[in-house]
Design a protein around this motif. Structure first.
Motif, mmCIF file in Angstrom:
data_model
loop_
_atom_site.group_PDB
_atom_site.id
_atom_site.type_symbol
_atom_site.label_atom_id
_atom_site.label_comp_id
_atom_site.label_asym_id
_atom_site.label_seq_id
_atom_site.Cartn_x
_atom_site.Cartn_y
_atom_site.Cartn_z
ATOM 1 N N ALA A 52 0.835 -1.205 0.000
ATOM 2 C CA ALA A 52 0.000 0.000 0.000
ATOM 3 C C ALA A 52 0.873 1.259 0.000
ATOM 4 O O ALA A 52 0.561 2.259 -0.678
ATOM 5 N N GLU A 53 1.966 1.230 0.749
ATOM 6 C CA GLU A 53 2.883 2.379 0.784
ATOM 7 C C GLU A 53 3.481 2.627 -0.594
ATOM 8 O O GLU A 53 3.551 3.780 -1.066
ATOM 9 N N GLU A 54 3.915 1.546 -1.258
ATOM 10 C CA GLU A 54 4.498 1.703 -2.589
ATOM 11 C C GLU A 54 3.443 2.150 -3.598
ATOM 12 O O GLU A 54 3.732 2.930 -4.513
ATOM 13 N N MET A 135 7.272 6.301 -14.580
ATOM 14 C CA MET A 135 6.258 6.364 -13.521
ATOM 15 C C MET A 135 6.788 5.923 -12.161
ATOM 16 O O MET A 135 6.113 6.083 -11.144
ATOM 17 N N TRP A 136 7.999 5.377 -12.144
ATOM 18 C CA TRP A 136 8.514 4.808 -10.892
ATOM 19 C C TRP A 136 9.475 5.762 -10.204
ATOM 20 O O TRP A 136 10.215 6.498 -10.851
ATOM 21 N N TYR A 201 16.818 -2.609 -11.108
ATOM 22 C CA TYR A 201 16.029 -2.933 -12.310
ATOM 23 C C TYR A 201 15.320 -1.664 -12.788
ATOM 24 O O TYR A 201 14.100 -1.642 -12.985
ATOM 25 N N GLU A 202 16.089 -0.617 -12.934
ATOM 26 C CA GLU A 202 15.520 0.683 -13.274
ATOM 27 C C GLU A 202 14.800 0.639 -14.612
ATOM 28 O O GLU A 202 15.318 0.091 -15.593
ATOM 29 N N ASN A 203 13.611 1.204 -14.620
ATOM 30 C CA ASN A 203 12.761 1.312 -15.816
ATOM 31 C C ASN A 203 12.335 -0.038 -16.378
ATOM 32 O O ASN A 203 11.810 -0.124 -17.476
ATOM 33 N N MET A 204 12.614 -1.097 -15.622
ATOM 34 C CA MET A 204 12.203 -2.443 -16.059
ATOM 35 C C MET A 204 11.116 -2.999 -15.126
ATOM 36 O O MET A 204 10.112 -3.540 -15.580
ATOM 37 N N PRO A 206 9.164 -2.448 -10.947
ATOM 38 C CA PRO A 206 8.880 -1.452 -9.906
ATOM 39 C C PRO A 206 10.009 -1.372 -8.888
ATOM 40 O O PRO A 206 10.789 -2.319 -8.713
ATOM 41 N N PRO A 207 10.112 -0.282 -8.139
ATOM 42 C CA PRO A 207 11.132 -0.145 -7.090
ATOM 43 C C PRO A 207 10.805 -1.012 -5.871
ATOM 44 O O PRO A 207 9.679 -1.488 -5.706
#
Length: 515
Positions: A52-54, A135-136, A201-204, A206-207
């Motif tokens: 939920a936080e993410e 978006m991340w 995994y940037e741009n691939m 989610p964080p």
């Protein structure tokens, strides 16, 4: 955020939130009172909060990411290890030897730090920097980030300690299998934590991908808990059989404390005027030793008595897992009535039903044994055959019930007269027989018979003075009249019928006496 991004966020975080919501509710509803179920539900709920936080953080401006991360993500993350350790220690039963001031409070010490962190607005935790790619909003992979991931991995490794200890102590294959599945789940969580936490995994993707390891961990926990519930005694499919079983079934721990008892067991304890905690103390030492060493017990005969109440029980025992702890399943079959019936049948095989005297079969055995003793010790033995005269008239006049009562009285008179000097039996109808050991003279024999007839005559005079009821007695002696039981009985029989034909109080040539 456009529609595609919203749908992607719903897929990556919304679906896990729904899954964890279902999991938390399912685990709690399975058993709201059981600590393990409550803990697992809380663990699933905490991972739900992480997602939920993410979900929120990736929708709002990046400037809120440090605050949300320190205030929400880290505070919830501090609670999860304590819940997991509490569950594992409780589930494995390792908590039983922990001091009360320590268990379970030690697991929630980090909770204090989490609460303080919330009240201080997240200032107790160093603020992490973030950068945005599409978006991340990703955390910067700096030293503090990798320290946090490493600490989380070490905590996952520590989960293995109670599981390995419990597995080494487990006595049942099913128990070991459950612990092995939990160990595999921890290894999978560790691997996912490393793969998803240490590599960017940037741009691939989610964080903060490491939180997805929580979904796998919760899935394993729920699956194992369902299997554990299936093995549990309280599984609803078997509870009815437990409650309706006519035998007493008790669930005890190895301290003798009863944790559950079916209605039949409760009734048995009530009949014995026992409280539940008193039962184990009444078991004999051999049975206790077998139970405490987990030996197989099948059809163990046990007599339990309390005050004037006594029960004969057949004991069967098995050992089962309840709440992941070994317990004794004690099955007590009340065979008191069956044993009474069995003893009665055995008694009636050698005794007369009406008078409870030995019958012909037992008397012959007793007579042979007595003659053997007299033969070895060079003693004499006197045999008396006794018949109630006019007994048929009594039956015809007053009925068979009165006749039966007279037979019972006669049996008692004969037993009282013989005492320890011989044995008495009923041959059938109105005929009785007895023998006296080592009567040295005919005078003593005649005195015995006269006393016998006098006692009988007093009873008849009192109860039935209108009928000529009397005793006819035939006498034979060992070894003078024979050296075997059949010969002695024949001589006594002849003497008795000679007495019946003789005059009142007359004595025949074959030593028959008629009152």
């Amino acid at each position: 955020m456009d529609l595609n991004e919203a749908l992607l966020l719903l897929l990556t975080h919304g679906l896990p939130i729904l899954f964890l919501t279902y999991m938390a509710a399912d685990l709690l509803l399975r058993n709201k009172r059981k600590t393990e179920h409550i803990l697992l539900s809380l663990i699933a709920f905490c991972f739900l909060l992480l997602f939920a936080e993410e979900f929120v953080r990736n929708q709002v401006s990046i400037e809120y990411s440090p605050l949300l991360s320190s205030l929400w993500l880290i505070s919830v993350g501090l609670i999860i290890p304590g819940l997991c350790f509490h569950f594992l220690i409780k589930f494995t039963g390792l908590h039983t030897n922990w001091p009360r001031f320590l268990y379970p409070y030690i697991f929630y010490v980090p909770l204090i730090f989490g609460i303080l962190n919330i009240f201080t607005g997240g200032k107790l935790v160093s603020t992490q920097d973030f950068f945005e790619v599409g978006m991340w909003k990703y955390p910067i992979y700096n030293e503090s980030y990798y320290i946090a991931i490493t600490v989380g991995t070490i905590i996952d490794i520590l989960y293995l300690i109670p599981l390995l200890i419990a597995k080494s102590k487990a006595k049942m294959e099913e128990q070991r299998a459950i612990y092995q599945q939990l160990i595999v789940a921890v290894y999978v969580a560790i691997i996912l934590n490393i793969v998803l936490g240490y590599f960017p995994y940037e741009n691939m993707l989610p964080p903060n991908l490491f939180i997805y390891a929580g979904i796998v961990w919760c899935y394993f926990l729920r699956r194992i808990m369902k299997q554990h519930d299936f093995l549990n005694l309280y599984d609803k499919r078997y509870e009815k059989l437990f409650r309706l079983n006519p035998d007493a079934i008790l669930l005890l721990d190895f301290k003798g404390i009863i944790h559950d008892a079916n209605p039949a067991a409760t009734k048995l304890l009530d009949n014995l005027n026992l409280r539940q905690e008193q039962l184990f103390a009444l078991l004999d030492d051999m049975l206790k030793e077998q139970l405490l060493t987990e030996k197989e017990i099948k059809d163990y005969a046990l007599s339990i008595s309390n005050n004037d109440v006594q029960f004969l029980l057949l004991v069967n025992a098995d050992y089962i897992l309840v709440d992941n702890q070994m317990h004794i399943l004690l099955i007590l079959q009340d065979v008191t009535l069956q044993k009474q019936y069995q003893r009665e049948i055995e008694f009636l095989a050698y005794h007369d039903t009406l008078t409870r005297l030995p019958n012909r079969r037992l008397f012959n055995i007793q007579l042979e044994a007595a003659m053997e003793t007299c033969r070895n010790e060079q003693q004499t033995l006197t045999l008396l055959l006794i018949d109630i005269d006019s007994f048929k008239s009594l039956n015809d006049t007053y009925g068979h019930q009165v006749g039966d009562e007279l037979l019972q009285v006669t049996a008692q008179i004969l037993q009282d007269a013989v005492k320890d000097t011989g044995d008495v039996a009923r041959l059938g109808g109105d005929e009785f027989v007895l023998f006296l050991r080592d009567v040295h003279s005919k005078q003593l024999t005649n005195q015995f018979i006269e006393q016998l007839q006098s006692t009988f005559s007093q009873h008849i005079t009192t109860t039935h003075p209108d009928l000529p009821i009397s005793l006819s007695v035939g006498i034979s002696q060992f070894p003078e009249d024979g050296e075997d039981g059949q010969t002695l009985m024949h001589h006594a029989d002849q003497a008795m019928y000679a007495a019946k034909r003789s005059f009142k109080f007359g004595v025949s040539s074959k030593r028959g006496i008629h009152e």
